[in-house]
Design an enzyme around this catalytic site. Sequence first.
Site, PDB file in Angstrom:
ATOM      1  N   ALA A  31      98.435  81.280  64.505  1.00  0.00           N
ATOM      2  CA  ALA A  31      97.936  82.601  64.113  1.00  0.00           C
ATOM      3  C   ALA A  31      97.643  83.494  65.313  1.00  0.00           C
ATOM      4  O   ALA A  31      96.978  84.509  65.176  1.00  0.00           O
ATOM      5  CB  ALA A  31      96.676  82.424  63.273  1.00  0.00           C
ATOM      6  N   GLY A  32      98.113  83.114  66.503  1.00  0.00           N
ATOM      7  CA  GLY A  32      97.914  83.966  67.679  1.00  0.00           C
ATOM      8  C   GLY A  32      96.603  83.729  68.390  1.00  0.00           C
ATOM      9  O   GLY A  32      96.216  84.508  69.258  1.00  0.00           O
ATOM     10  N   SER A  79      97.985  75.790  69.339  1.00  0.00           N
ATOM     11  CA  SER A  79      98.834  74.754  69.939  1.00  0.00           C
ATOM     12  C   SER A  79      98.354  74.421  71.346  1.00  0.00           C
ATOM     13  O   SER A  79      98.353  73.249  71.749  1.00  0.00           O
ATOM     14  CB  SER A  79     100.302  75.181  69.944  1.00  0.00           C
ATOM     15  N   ALA A  80      97.888  75.431  72.088  1.00  0.00           N
ATOM     16  CA  ALA A  80      97.371  75.164  73.441  1.00  0.00           C
ATOM     17  C   ALA A  80      96.120  74.295  73.357  1.00  0.00           C
ATOM     18  O   ALA A  80      95.969  73.323  74.104  1.00  0.00           O
ATOM     19  CB  ALA A  80      97.059  76.470  74.157  1.00  0.00           C
ATOM     20  N   ASP A 123      97.542  80.812  77.615  1.00  0.00           N
ATOM     21  CA  ASP A 123      96.841  80.042  76.572  1.00  0.00           C
ATOM     22  C   ASP A 123      96.307  78.727  77.124  1.00  0.00           C
ATOM     23  O   ASP A 123      95.158  78.358  76.894  1.00  0.00           O
ATOM     24  CB  ASP A 123      97.799  79.687  75.419  1.00  0.00           C
TER      25      ASP A 123
END
Length: 297
Positions: A88-89, A93-94, A136
């Site tokens: 979602a920005g 994932s990071a 990120d």
Amino acid sequence: MITCSAPAKIYLFGEHAVVYGEPAIACAAELRTYVTVEPASSTTVVSGGVPTRIETTPYITEALKKIRRIHPIPDVSIQITSDIPTGAGVGSSAALTVALLQALSIEFGVDIDVLQIASMAYDVELSVQGAASQTDTFISTMGGMALMPDRMFLPHLECSIVIGDTNMRGKTSTMVSKVAELKNAYPEVAEHIIKSIGILAQTGVPLLESKDYLGVGRLMNINHGLLESLGVGTFPLSQLVYRARDAGAFGAKITGAGGGGCMVALTDKPEDVIRSIECCYGKAMVVKPAREGVREE
Ligand code: PMV
């Protein structure tokens, strides 16, 4: 058994342009992904209580591959819980990759420091996504707020961050390719937009240092317009952005890759902004800046 957590991040300025080496400002946000690892007879992943096939988890597969290049890691049970909306920005994932690498390194005694964790997590993102900046993974590892790629830390935010989620999802790699395609088609136009986004980030530094959030918000609004012109905006994202501004936010913009996902607003009236976003459209939450990056729980 070890549990590590890592925070989400929001971009105040500079997503997409940072992929082309322009400056960006990102801030860690107090939503966390928790990863627990322990030796096991086979490698398994349980995410949010649901057993998940390892082949369907590219960030985990790639993180294991990369860390095994420097240290033998046996089969391992991996359990994940997360407060971060995925894809979602806001850096889900990071946070997953950083928390996993740190948990593995502590559990199995890998000789690696946090900056190496950030760099390995970046390599994982690059392999999975095809294009990525170090933003990120660096911010999720270190916490705080920084100008990237210089890694210059800025004072902690003293206003509220509101994140509004459109509940739609855009893929980072698709949105990065979309900007690349525009840049190929109209290099002079797109390069000016990308450069202007970089200038916004630079201009934001003294304003953040002097805590001039009205000024920061004004620049965020311009950054939103430039992201729209790069083609990564959506109607629901702009609806949330305008709702936040109408409720008195200092400024509001897309955060992350766009094409769906989240917007971010800075405000001293978080309740009003949340109400305004939620009355018609998305889901909103107020998040604190995260001073701490990856940590052992
Ligand atoms: O949507 P996210 O959290 O994956 O952020 C993407 C930000 C980009 O600048 C578009 C890509 C990157 O890796 O910096």
